[in-house]
Motif scaffolding. Structure first.
Motif, PDB file in Angstrom:
ATOM      1  N   ILE A  85       0.887  -1.298  -0.044  1.00  0.00           N
ATOM      2  CA  ILE A  85       0.106  -0.192   0.116  1.00  0.00           C
ATOM      3  C   ILE A  85       0.914   1.324   0.068  1.00  0.00           C
ATOM      4  O   ILE A  85       1.865   1.237   1.003  1.00  0.00           O
ATOM      5  N   ILE A  87       1.235   5.569   0.229  1.00  0.00           N
ATOM      6  CA  ILE A  87       0.559   6.659   0.632  1.00  0.00           C
ATOM      7  C   ILE A  87       1.206   7.924   0.161  1.00  0.00           C
ATOM      8  O   ILE A  87       2.593   8.060   0.677  1.00  0.00           O
ATOM      9  N   VAL A 101      -4.115   7.290  -1.606  1.00  0.00           N
ATOM     10  CA  VAL A 101      -3.965   5.852  -1.538  1.00  0.00           C
ATOM     11  C   VAL A 101      -4.178   4.766  -2.274  1.00  0.00           C
ATOM     12  O   VAL A 101      -4.958   4.932  -3.378  1.00  0.00           O
ATOM     13  N   TYR A 129      -6.117  -2.439   2.066  1.00  0.00           N
ATOM     14  CA  TYR A 129      -6.113  -1.171   1.103  1.00  0.00           C
ATOM     15  C   TYR A 129      -7.361  -0.769   1.391  1.00  0.00           C
ATOM     16  O   TYR A 129      -7.689   0.836   1.263  1.00  0.00           O
ATOM     17  N   LEU A 132      -7.851   1.799   4.294  1.00  0.00           N
ATOM     18  CA  LEU A 132      -6.962   2.996   4.207  1.00  0.00           C
ATOM     19  C   LEU A 132      -7.414   3.827   3.147  1.00  0.00           C
ATOM     20  O   LEU A 132      -7.510   5.153   3.215  1.00  0.00           O
ATOM     21  N   HIS A 133      -7.943   3.197   2.024  1.00  0.00           N
ATOM     22  CA  HIS A 133      -8.480   4.179   0.894  1.00  0.00           C
ATOM     23  C   HIS A 133      -9.753   4.570   1.445  1.00  0.00           C
ATOM     24  O   HIS A 133     -10.082   5.746   1.047  1.00  0.00           O
ATOM     25  N   ASP A 136      -9.210   7.535   3.411  1.00  0.00           N
ATOM     26  CA  ASP A 136      -8.801   8.809   2.546  1.00  0.00           C
ATOM     27  C   ASP A 136     -10.226   9.537   2.000  1.00  0.00           C
ATOM     28  O   ASP A 136     -10.111  10.594   2.125  1.00  0.00           O
TER      29      ASP A 136
END
Length: 469
Positions: A85, A87, A101, A129, A132-133, A136
């Motif tokens: 991943i 960033i 991301v 992912y 975390l996406h 975002d």
């Protein structure tokens, strides 16, 4: 799309404002326990495949056609492995753009200015992912970071709460989210294609009107120029300069960064209009270098595909507004309709013809105003010019209204996807049954369409070199 979804039967409170509650059988772990920070430098050029994070996608860059600033050596880049991943952690204060991301599908190298994270323990890479996406998209990162430009580092992720369902449920969530991406991405792609067709229709209408007029039947004659074959027989072909009072370069003095005078730049010309900055950045400009109502501005220096674009200033005469040196003011004679001339100079075939007279230098093109003024365009009588301008203005409004409605529909689809993805990834909706009914799809298949893919047309990717950081 989510009619079959419902909340879980039982939840527990997390004590985290933006996460709220999670399904009772899930856990929440800090990033330090389920994410690993990696930074393996490309010493000895172990890897030559250069990757970019572009609008939430990790893509391969072409070294034969590099863009942006290049590093002194790719040995300073870090090696990325599949499912890592990536960033973009910089400048949260000034850049509120999401899609920071991305997840790698292949091995390669990327600037060391970016964070490289890998999931561990019970955290499935594809689900990691998605979490975390989603953070975002939910703008969670903008409440984090440090320094003047609010940059992130791994310490910010050590305490970041990560919801962790059982492994089989993580796979189900990923499967469902990707199904949503494909469905919405396909819908957006269709809408983008419609916008493209409408834009092409608008260009065709402009060209037809400024080269053939509005009369349903009229005699034509040879035009004698490469970009248009025939024109109405009562029209003339004249050099642009005959329609102008003067052609004037903009101010070459550097703006002070403050002051009441607003300075127009390349970005001020868009779609045949001149957009005036909200605030000024100059104290004074040389006499005569201001714009008046119905002045045209022509971009003499830009990239090869944008040089020569023209915009009309429709503001009042009583404001002091100047223009930069890479713009040229075209002040139109009273015998000519300025709105018609703006349409004519932006006609797609004429614009392409004018760009062909530009001088190329590296990534820039320069279109000499004197040479530009000698180019021939069709000239109808002024009454016809005014009729054409009114007609094109009306048609432009009609088509733009449709385009704006489609753009709004696209925006709503993206908002829907963002909210649905966040709800699914954080356990607000149970997708286990729905995901089980979906066909298996290779997540890295080339035909996978996502909403982000559909929105990338015509956009430039992030500049990923360390020098630009």
């Amino acid at each position: 799309m989510n009619n079959e979804l419902a909340p879980y039967a039982e939840y527990v409170d997390t004590g985290i404002d933006w996460l709220n509650s999670i399904p009772a059988h899930w856990s929440v772990e800090p990033g330090r326990s389920c994410l690993t920070y990696r930074s393996n430098k490309n010493v000895g050029m172990q890897e030559t495949t250069v990757l970019s994070l572009s609008y939430g996608k990790i893509i391969t860059r072409s070294l034969s056609k590099p863009s942006g600033l290049l590093p002194a050596s790719y040995e300073t880049y870090q090696i990325i492995e599949p499912q890592d991943i990536v960033i973009r952690p910089t400048d949260l204060q000034n850049d509120k753009t999401s899609l920071r991301v991305g997840q790698a599908n292949t091995r390669g190298i990327i600037t060391s200015a970016y964070l490289r994270l890998a999931p561990r323990g019970e955290l499935v890479p594809d689900y990691a992912y998605q979490v975390l996406h989603s953070y975002d998209l939910m703008k969670i990162y903008y409440g984090m970071g440090s320094g003047l430009r609010q940059n992130l580092d791994f310490n910010d992720f050590k305490s970041l709460p990560i919801p962790i369902p059982p492994a089989e449920e993580q796979y189900a969530i990923v499967k469902y989210v990707r199904h949503v991406e494909r469905k919405i991405g396909a819908a957006i792609q269709v809408k983008r294609q419609l916008v493209t067709l409408l834009a092409a229709q608008k260009r065709a209408i402009v060209h037809q009107a400024v080269t053939g007029g509005l009369a349903p039947s009229v005699e034509f004659k040879e035009a004698g120029v490469p970009w248009v074959e025939t024109i109405p027989s009562h029209w003339a072909m004249v050099p642009i300069k005959r329609l102008l009072q003067d052609i004037e370069y903009g101010t070459s003095q550097s703006p002070e960064g403050y002051g009441p005078i607003r300075i127009l730049t390349m970005g001020s010309i868009r779609d045949g209009k001149v957009s005036v900055p909200a605030s000024g950045n100059s104290v004074a400009v040389p006499p005569g270098l201001t714009v008046r109502h119905n002045d045209l501005l022509f971009n003499r220096t830009n990239s090869p595909d944008l040089v020569g674009k023209v915009g009309i200033y429709d503001g009042p005469d009583d404001e002091t507004i100047s223009f930069a040196s890479y713009l040229v003011r075209l002040r139109v004679r009273r015998e000519c309709c300025a709105q018609w001339l703006c349409y004519a100079l932006n006609s797609p075939l004429f614009w392409a013809y004018a760009r062909g007279h530009a001088l190329l230098s590296l990534h820039q093109a320069n279109l000499n105003p004197t040479r530009y003024g000698q180019l021939l365009i069709p000239l109808p009588p002024k009454k016809e010019q005014e009729e054409i301008a009114r007609y094109l203005c009306r048609r432009e409004r009609e088509i733009d209204a449709v385009i704006n409605r489609i753009e709004r529909e696209i925006s709503l689809l993206r908002e829907y996807q963002t909210r649905l993805t966040a709800d699914v990834v954080t356990g607000k909706l149970d997708v286990r049954t729905a995901a089980a009914a979906l066909p298996d799809v290779d997540p890295h298949h080339a035909d996978l369409i996502t909403a982000n893919d559909a929105d990338e047309e015509g956009l430039d990717g992030d500049d990923l070199t360390e020098e630009s950081m």
